[in-house]
Scaffold this motif. Structure first.
Motif, mmCIF file in Angstrom:
data_model
loop_
_atom_site.group_PDB
_atom_site.id
_atom_site.type_symbol
_atom_site.label_atom_id
_atom_site.label_comp_id
_atom_site.label_asym_id
_atom_site.label_seq_id
_atom_site.Cartn_x
_atom_site.Cartn_y
_atom_site.Cartn_z
ATOM 1 N N CYS A 183 0.833 -1.206 0.000
ATOM 2 C CA CYS A 183 0.000 0.000 0.000
ATOM 3 C C CYS A 183 0.870 1.260 0.000
ATOM 4 N N ALA A 184 1.964 1.217 0.760
ATOM 5 C CA ALA A 184 2.858 2.378 0.812
ATOM 6 C C ALA A 184 3.500 2.633 -0.542
ATOM 7 N N TRP A 185 3.919 1.578 -1.222
ATOM 8 C CA TRP A 185 4.553 1.757 -2.529
ATOM 9 C C TRP A 185 3.538 2.170 -3.590
ATOM 10 N N ALA A 186 2.281 1.771 -3.416
ATOM 11 C CA ALA A 186 1.236 2.245 -4.333
ATOM 12 C C ALA A 186 1.059 3.757 -4.204
ATOM 13 N N CYS A 187 1.075 4.262 -2.973
ATOM 14 C CA CYS A 187 0.997 5.713 -2.759
ATOM 15 C C CYS A 187 2.246 6.405 -3.305
ATOM 16 N N ALA A 188 3.413 5.776 -3.091
ATOM 17 C CA ALA A 188 4.658 6.359 -3.587
ATOM 18 C C ALA A 188 4.660 6.417 -5.111
ATOM 19 N N PHE A 189 4.037 5.432 -5.764
ATOM 20 C CA PHE A 189 3.964 5.438 -7.231
ATOM 21 C C PHE A 189 3.230 6.680 -7.732
ATOM 22 N N VAL A 190 2.159 7.052 -7.057
ATOM 23 C CA VAL A 190 1.383 8.223 -7.482
ATOM 24 C C VAL A 190 2.233 9.492 -7.370
ATOM 25 N N VAL A 191 2.922 9.633 -6.247
ATOM 26 C CA VAL A 191 3.759 10.820 -6.041
ATOM 27 C C VAL A 191 4.918 10.848 -7.035
ATOM 28 N N ALA A 192 5.575 9.692 -7.222
ATOM 29 C CA ALA A 192 6.707 9.624 -8.149
ATOM 30 C C ALA A 192 6.272 9.904 -9.578
ATOM 31 N N SER A 193 5.085 9.442 -9.962
ATOM 32 C CA SER A 193 4.581 9.690 -11.315
ATOM 33 C C SER A 193 4.342 11.180 -11.532
ATOM 34 N N LYS A 194 3.788 11.841 -10.536
ATOM 35 C CA LYS A 194 3.543 13.282 -10.647
ATOM 36 C C LYS A 194 4.850 14.036 -10.865
ATOM 37 N N GLN A 195 5.847 13.736 -10.063
ATOM 38 C CA GLN A 195 7.133 14.427 -10.185
ATOM 39 C C GLN A 195 7.819 14.092 -11.504
ATOM 40 N N PHE A 196 7.741 12.830 -11.919
ATOM 41 C CA PHE A 196 8.401 12.413 -13.144
ATOM 42 C C PHE A 196 7.774 13.082 -14.366
ATOM 43 N N LEU A 197 6.449 13.205 -14.365
ATOM 44 C CA LEU A 197 5.770 13.857 -15.476
ATOM 45 C C LEU A 197 6.085 15.348 -15.531
ATOM 46 N N ARG A 198 6.390 15.925 -14.394
ATOM 47 C CA ARG A 198 6.775 17.336 -14.360
ATOM 48 C C ARG A 198 8.255 17.544 -14.680
ATOM 49 N N GLY A 199 8.988 16.451 -14.887
ATOM 50 C CA GLY A 199 10.406 16.558 -15.182
ATOM 51 C C GLY A 199 11.258 16.814 -13.965
ATOM 52 N N LEU A 200 10.747 16.474 -12.781
ATOM 53 C CA LEU A 200 11.461 16.702 -11.525
ATOM 54 C C LEU A 200 11.915 15.372 -10.933
ATOM 55 N N ARG A 201 13.045 15.397 -10.255
ATOM 56 C CA ARG A 201 13.562 14.186 -9.608
ATOM 57 C C ARG A 201 13.317 14.209 -8.100
ATOM 58 N N GLU A 202 13.227 15.397 -7.533
ATOM 59 C CA GLU A 202 13.110 15.499 -6.079
ATOM 60 C C GLU A 202 11.694 15.149 -5.623
ATOM 61 N N ILE A 203 11.628 14.427 -4.509
ATOM 62 C CA ILE A 203 10.357 14.104 -3.866
ATOM 63 C C ILE A 203 10.397 14.669 -2.458
ATOM 64 N N SER A 204 9.459 15.532 -2.153
ATOM 65 C CA SER A 204 9.446 16.187 -0.848
ATOM 66 C C SER A 204 9.237 15.163 0.265
ATOM 67 N N ALA A 205 10.025 15.311 1.333
ATOM 68 C CA ALA A 205 9.887 14.399 2.468
ATOM 69 C C ALA A 205 8.524 14.558 3.125
ATOM 70 N N ALA A 206 7.983 15.771 3.113
ATOM 71 C CA ALA A 206 6.674 16.001 3.724
ATOM 72 C C ALA A 206 5.570 15.317 2.923
ATOM 73 N N GLU A 207 5.763 15.182 1.620
ATOM 74 C CA GLU A 207 4.725 14.599 0.769
ATOM 75 C C GLU A 207 4.596 13.098 0.983
ATOM 76 N N VAL A 208 5.672 12.444 1.385
ATOM 77 C CA VAL A 208 5.627 10.991 1.610
ATOM 78 C C VAL A 208 5.842 10.658 3.084
#
Length: 226
Positions: free
Chosen positions: A15-40
């Protein structure tokens, strides 16, 4: 759904990795590599967050980790009955098919981001529009006189506005554009949906008797009563 003997820690990881997939997809589509610690926060550990950032394809990495957690949770175990093993395999196949569906949709969005209009088309269109708008005053000034200014301004605004809108929506994932997709809201809705499913499953596990009675009553109802 958590069955008897299943690894609850692995299910939580899935379940945690499913949520992480959504966040990572958003950042990847925006061309960003950083993932905010607060977001996950509460979803991924700091080490896992850094691993996702350093992955070549963060969404695929999250899906791979989710598959690994599902394999651990629903894989056959020693001493397990045949029926339980078949049930676990069936659930694993269904969940993996859902992950395949997520990847297909994420890949479609990647194609949308990567497929731009051909440069020759853009150059030709903009050259034609600018030439047309600049030539309008010389063509209509004898007929419209001072009204030519208002007419040319209106037509130029309409034509150039259409071209500008097409350019604005060509890659609709950037966070600083008002007309782009609200990716942050989408991510929040997905995480909320997963949380709601987990809360429902926890309630189902804690109140099996009442839920079972309600299901039995529904299944015994006649078509006329429904």
């Amino acid at each position: 759904a958590n069955g008897k003997g299943r690894d609850t820690e692995a299910l939580d990881d899935a379940c945690a990795w499913a949520c992480a997939f959504v966040v990572a997809s958003k950042q990847f589509l925006r061309g960003l590599r950083e993932i905010s610690a607060a977001e996950v926060a509460g979803i991924l550990s700091e080490e896992d967050r850094v691993r996702v950032e350093n992955a070549r394809h963060p969404p695929l990495y999250c899906v791979s980790m989710c598959r690994r957690a599902l394999m651990k949770a629903f894989g056959s175990e020693k001493g397990e009955s045949t029926s339980e093993a078949v049930r676990g395999e069936s659930i694993s196949r269904v969940l993996n098919s859902h992950l395949d569906y997520l990847i297909l949709n994420e890949a479609a969005l990647e194609r949308l981001r990567s497929t731009k209009l051909p440069m020759i088309y853009v150059i030709h269109l903009r050259t034609f529009l600018c030439g047309y708008c600049l030539s309008m005053p010389f063509v209509f000034v004898s007929q419209w006189q001072w009204g030519t200014i208002i007419a040319v301004a209106s037509v130029s605004f309409a034509l150039l506005g259409i071209e500008g809108a097409a350019t604005e929506c060509e890659i609709p994932f950037l966070p600083d554009h008002a007309n782009h997709l609200r990716m942050d809201q989408y991510v929040g809705a997905c995480i909320l949906s997963i949380s709601s499913i987990l809360a429902w499953d926890e309630r189902m596990q804690s109140e099996p008797a009442s839920l079972g009675a309600r299901t039995a009553n529904m299944s015994s109802a006649s078509l006329e009563e429904l």
